[in-house]
Design an enzyme around this catalytic site. Structure first.
Site, PDB file in Angstrom:
ATOM      1  N   GLN A 189       0.856  -1.181   0.000  1.00 62.79           N
ATOM      2  CA  GLN A 189       0.000   0.000   0.000  1.00 62.79           C
ATOM      3  C   GLN A 189       0.897   1.238   0.000  1.00 62.79           C
ATOM      4  O   GLN A 189       1.732   1.390   0.893  1.00 62.79           O
ATOM      5  CB  GLN A 189      -0.902   0.004   1.236  1.00 62.79           C
ATOM      6  N   TYR A 217      -6.183 -12.957  -2.486  1.00 61.07           N
ATOM      7  CA  TYR A 217      -5.259 -11.872  -2.860  1.00 61.07           C
ATOM      8  C   TYR A 217      -4.648 -11.229  -1.606  1.00 61.07           C
ATOM      9  O   TYR A 217      -4.725 -10.012  -1.418  1.00 61.07           O
ATOM     10  CB  TYR A 217      -5.960 -10.779  -3.673  1.00 61.07           C
ATOM     11  N   ASN A 222      -1.042  -8.257   4.740  1.00 59.22           N
ATOM     12  CA  ASN A 222      -1.384  -6.957   5.315  1.00 59.22           C
ATOM     13  C   ASN A 222      -2.690  -6.999   6.110  1.00 59.22           C
ATOM     14  O   ASN A 222      -2.725  -6.658   7.297  1.00 59.22           O
ATOM     15  CB  ASN A 222      -1.472  -5.926   4.180  1.00 59.22           C
ATOM     16  N   CYS A 323      -9.652  -1.130  -5.570  1.00 59.18           N
ATOM     17  CA  CYS A 323      -8.873  -0.002  -6.099  1.00 59.18           C
ATOM     18  C   CYS A 323      -9.469   0.497  -7.414  1.00 59.18           C
ATOM     19  O   CYS A 323      -8.899   1.370  -8.062  1.00 59.18           O
ATOM     20  CB  CYS A 323      -7.414  -0.401  -6.295  1.00 59.18           C
ATOM     21  N   GLU A 357     -10.084   4.563  -3.821  1.00 59.74           N
ATOM     22  CA  GLU A 357     -10.122   3.256  -3.163  1.00 59.74           C
ATOM     23  C   GLU A 357     -11.422   3.193  -2.364  1.00 59.74           C
ATOM     24  O   GLU A 357     -11.743   4.121  -1.617  1.00 59.74           O
ATOM     25  CB  GLU A 357      -8.923   3.098  -2.233  1.00 59.74           C
TER      26      GLU A 357
END
EC number: 2.1.1.-
Length: 365
Positions: A189, A217, A222, A323, A357
């Protein structure tokens, strides 16, 4: 890049335009009020890349202005982190008088962190030799007096690493510090401040969850790592090998005991879940042992393919970070047949651009 658009005094106005556009685009799903998470108006990007322009003895960074259709000399860059802006002139001062390091150098990439680490990648249109390596080591030593820096040299079929090809970021998320290995040339990010807000929003959206979590994904883990405390077990998939390796590192350093990551594409995982194909990469993982009531997806710009949409639709709760609101909208045309939007958010990862986003939480009707 649009140099004229990068004006902090105009930031709020630009953000309001994004909010209005997103609200209008998704109004037919009757979502709740949009939750808005702004960016810092300056020094928000943790990674940047610049072309290098040679002009006689001079050497400088440049970017391409998409509006003016011309290259722009870039001595400092407002969106870049303060650490990158400090490194930019310091690096050029070292490169200008050094022929071994500047010869056929065409690009410099920076990857920085809130924790104070920075990785500098030097890209060349020539093969790198022992002289380059000697000078690069000396460069690292000199810069290391003022920065916590590592250096990478890249040329065709060459990669020299001094001493690491990654940084370790530390993010304070909901009162807890999480550490993330971020590897050069892998997705991370770019806006760390907004990334923290995304993690905290996802934590809040899933805090009443029961059962287990499936993430497609997952990148370097994260979200999976941050969300793990909200679930009994977490199963995550990622195809890119460097990201999977970073995720395994991050699991260990954050002492997460209820998260497994498998190296598979979303399409392959769909086949495995349906029992259509057995993958050795699953190892000892028994998919049937997971009671996943919630699925989390953060797909690439293309969104979810049709088969994955059908897979996602089978879960009670869907947390979707996008996104690309256009492909999110396309996916919601199907998902909204069975689920309703109960949370709706805008995360301004990319100020001064048209990119938005978005995040939605859906529950089965």
């Amino acid at each position: 890049m649009n140099a004229q658009a990068m004006d902090p005094q105009q930031y709020e106005q630009q953000l309001e335009q994004k909010c209005q556009a997103l609200t209008e685009a998704f109004a037919h799903y009757n979502p709740p009020a949009l939750e808005v998470f702004p960016s810092a108006p300056a020094h928000y990007r943790m990674r940047c890349e610049f072309r290098v322009w040679h002009d006689g003895d001079d050497l400088y960074y440049c970017m391409f202005d998409n509006v003016a259709k011309e290259k722009v000399r870039t001595d400092q860059f407002l969106p870049a982190s303060e650490l990158i802006n400090r490194m930019m002139p310091a690096l050029l001062d070292e490169l200008r008088p050094n022929r071994a390091l500047r010869h056929k150098l065409f690009q410099v990439d920076f990857l920085s962190t809130l924790s104070g680490e920075i990785l500098v990648s030097l890209l060349y249109h020539r093969q790198l030799d022992d002289q380059w390596l000697t000078e690069a080591r000396a460069l690292k030593a000199r810069l290391g007096e003022h920065f916590k820096v590592d250096i990478i040299g890249r040329a065709r079929k060459q990669k020299f690493v001094l001493d690491r090809d990654f940084v370790v970021e530390s993010l304070d998320v909901d009162g807890k510090t999480l550490h993330y290995k971020q590897v050069e040339n892998s997705f991370t990010q770019p806006n760390a401040g907004v990334a923290v807000k995304m993690l905290e929003w996802a934590l809040d959206a899933t805090k009443q969850s029961s059962g287990d979590l499936l993430e497609l994904y997952c990148g370097n883990g994260n979200f999976s790592i941050a969300l793990a405390p909200n679930f009994g077990k977490v199963l995550a998939t990622e195809l890119a090998k460097p990201s999977v390796e970073a995720a395994q590192y991050n699991i260990q350093v954050n002492k997460v005991s209820n998260l497994d990551i498998v190296r598979m594409s979303a399409e392959e995982f769909t086949e495995a879940m349906k029992g259509e194909k057995r993958f050795n990469r699953l190892g000892d993982i028994d998919l049937q042992s997971y009671q996943c009531n919630t699925i989390f997806v953060d797909p690439p710009r293309a969104g979810l393919d049709d088969e994955t949409v059908k897979l996602v639709q089978g879960y009670e709760n869907i947390l979707y970070i996008s996104c690309n609101p256009d492909t999110l909208n396309d996916n919601l045309k199907v998902l909204s047949e069975t689920h309703e939007v109960v949370r709706f958010a805008l995360f301004d990862q990319f100020p001064y651009t048209h990119h938005t986003e978005a995040g939605v939480m859906l529950k089965r009707r």
